[in-house]
Design a protein around this motif. Structure first.
Motif, mmCIF file in Angstrom:
data_model
loop_
_atom_site.group_PDB
_atom_site.id
_atom_site.type_symbol
_atom_site.label_atom_id
_atom_site.label_comp_id
_atom_site.label_asym_id
_atom_site.label_seq_id
_atom_site.Cartn_x
_atom_site.Cartn_y
_atom_site.Cartn_z
ATOM 1 N N MET A 127 0.825 -1.204 0.000
ATOM 2 C CA MET A 127 0.000 0.000 0.000
ATOM 3 C C MET A 127 0.862 1.259 0.000
ATOM 4 N N VAL A 128 1.893 1.298 0.843
ATOM 5 C CA VAL A 128 2.757 2.477 0.899
ATOM 6 C C VAL A 128 3.511 2.632 -0.426
ATOM 7 N N GLY A 129 3.922 1.524 -1.020
ATOM 8 C CA GLY A 129 4.549 1.599 -2.334
ATOM 9 C C GLY A 129 3.605 2.174 -3.373
ATOM 10 N N ALA A 130 2.316 1.828 -3.278
ATOM 11 C CA ALA A 130 1.327 2.377 -4.202
ATOM 12 C C ALA A 130 1.143 3.872 -4.001
ATOM 13 N N VAL A 131 1.194 4.329 -2.741
ATOM 14 C CA VAL A 131 1.123 5.780 -2.471
ATOM 15 C C VAL A 131 2.277 6.484 -3.178
ATOM 16 N N HIS A 132 3.477 5.945 -3.028
ATOM 17 C CA HIS A 132 4.667 6.584 -3.591
ATOM 18 C C HIS A 132 4.700 6.521 -5.107
ATOM 19 N N SER A 133 3.804 5.740 -5.699
ATOM 20 C CA SER A 133 3.741 5.627 -7.158
ATOM 21 C C SER A 133 2.600 6.431 -7.759
ATOM 22 N N LEU A 134 1.860 7.177 -6.929
ATOM 23 C CA LEU A 134 0.818 8.051 -7.458
ATOM 24 C C LEU A 134 1.448 9.148 -8.309
ATOM 25 N N ARG A 292 8.790 -2.872 -2.083
ATOM 26 C CA ARG A 292 9.591 -2.920 -3.316
ATOM 27 C C ARG A 292 8.840 -3.569 -4.472
ATOM 28 N N GLU A 293 7.787 -4.317 -4.165
ATOM 29 C CA GLU A 293 6.976 -4.907 -5.233
ATOM 30 C C GLU A 293 6.121 -3.872 -5.954
ATOM 31 N N THR A 294 5.771 -2.778 -5.279
ATOM 32 C CA THR A 294 4.832 -1.820 -5.863
ATOM 33 C C THR A 294 5.385 -0.415 -6.031
ATOM 34 N N SER A 295 6.484 -0.084 -5.364
ATOM 35 C CA SER A 295 7.004 1.276 -5.432
ATOM 36 C C SER A 295 7.817 1.486 -6.693
ATOM 37 N N ALA A 296 7.703 2.694 -7.232
ATOM 38 C CA ALA A 296 8.507 3.052 -8.393
ATOM 39 C C ALA A 296 9.868 3.608 -7.988
ATOM 40 N N ALA A 297 10.121 3.736 -6.682
ATOM 41 C CA ALA A 297 11.372 4.333 -6.196
ATOM 42 C C ALA A 297 12.564 3.455 -6.557
ATOM 43 N N VAL A 298 13.626 4.077 -7.030
ATOM 44 C CA VAL A 298 14.854 3.348 -7.380
ATOM 45 C C VAL A 298 16.062 3.927 -6.646
#
Length: 357
Positions: A127-134, A292-298
């Motif tokens: 869920m947090v990864g999805a937030v960071h990918s908005l 790491r499965e959902t975040s776009a952060a690299v």
């Protein structure tokens, strides 16, 4: 006691415009929170939770805009991110209406009951990864400054308004931290690193009690600090919650630890807290995997900054507890010491806290 917010013309008018019916008068305690809240079932059978931000607080309008920006940014998402459904708002009255999830349990209660397990932590990470990918462009007005905490100015001098209202333990804690020039330098370094990091939409007030479990739904709520910011703040907030619990959950039989003069040494307390963290570490491992499965952060340095933010989170939670006491306890001092180590040497603790490469 009659719930005055439930019967106010502003609330009834908003519910009417939204086609939700009229909220019936109710008695008893209002839902807890720093805002004015009420909940109930309307005449049309809609279960609603109504929040009104206190316009007497200087940042109320800004917090309301952030909350609204999140609702607009998350609308039509891909389903990974679940929050209580927003039914509408009134900008002038700082009112917002959500679906009421009666019986939902906050993540902090689940953790205390040993029910916030690795599976829930993995879902929280996704869920947090999805937030960071908005999409960042949907996050509302850009903000010139990062979130207030840590309050670096407090290391120089406490504001008079804070000093006059602070507990004895809080003043004792600031007296201790203001002598720690190394910690102040470490926090300023963290702020500098944050200022040059790639930003993303972020919750910016992430704690376990911001997660709700309703049936099988895990939801994330309370978006009043939402903005583009360093994603490490949110990751560090979650990790810091379990670090905090590791200190809190030092075996209960050591009741003398909650007195200002315990029998056990500081080293004993740290050792027991470290053992408890090792037991809870799998929550952070699962969260990090889901993230790491959902975040776009690299960003390769995100885990290190998140560890430093986790250290500050532990110090901040120490202050939250100290507000209720006249003196610091040994556990308070241990929490500050562990948090300090994570701020000063985060690269040494990423694996310990579960943020493995």
């Amino acid at each position: 006691m009659i719930d005055e917010l439930a019967t106010s013309p502003a609330v009834q008018g908003l519910l009417g415009r939204l086609g939700l019916g009229e909220l019936l008068p109710r008695t008893g305690e209002s839902p807890a929170g720093r805002n004015h809240n009420t909940a109930g079932v309307t005449t049309t059978g809609n279960a609603v939770f109504v929040k009104q931000l206190d316009r007497n607080q200087p940042d109320a309008a800004r917090r309301f805009r952030r909350l609204r920006a999140y609702e607009e940014a998350a609308a039509g998402g891909d389903g990974l991110l679940d929050s209580p459904r927003c039914l509408g708002w009134d900008d002038d009255e700082l009112l917002v209406v959500f679906e009421w999830l009666e019986g939902a349990r906050p993540g902090s209660d689940l953790a205390t009951a040993e029910e916030f397990d690795d599976e829930l932590a993995h879902r929280a990470g996704r869920m947090v990864g999805a937030v960071h990918s908005l999409p960042p462009e949907k996050c509302g007005e850009p903000e010139a400054n990062p979130p207030l905490l840590p309050p670096l100015d407090f290391f120089e001098a406490l504001p008079l308004a804070y000093h006059t209202q602070a507990s004895g333990a809080s003043l004792e804690a600031w007296g201790m931290l203001q002598r720690d020039t190394e910690l102040a330098v470490g926090l300023r370094r963290l702020r500098t690193e944050e200022a040059t990091a790639a930003v993303a939409p972020a919750h910016c007030d992430l704690r376990l009690d911001q997660f709700l479990l309703h049936g099988d739904r895990l939801l994330l709520c309370d978006w009043e600090e939402f903005r583009t910011a360093d994603p490490a703040r949110d990751v560090g907030g979650f990790v810091g919650e379990w670090l905090h619990r590791a200190v809190l959950d030092i075996p209960a039989q050591d009741t003398e630890l909650n007195s200002p003069s315990p029998q056990l040494s500081h080293q004993d307390i740290v050792r027991r807290g470290t053992a408890e963290l090792d037991r809870l570490r799998t929550r952070n491992v699962a969260f990090w995997q889901g993230y790491r499965e959902t975040s776009a952060a690299v960003d390769p340095d995100l885990a290190v900054r998140a560890t430093a933010f986790a250290g500050w989170h532990l110090i901040d939670r120490m202050f939250a507890a100290a507000e209720q006491r006249p003196r610091l306890t040994a556990v308070d001092r241990a929490a500050a010491g562990i948090g300090r180590s994570a701020v000063l040497h985060p690269e040494k603790f990423t694996t310990v806290l579960g943020l493995e490469a």
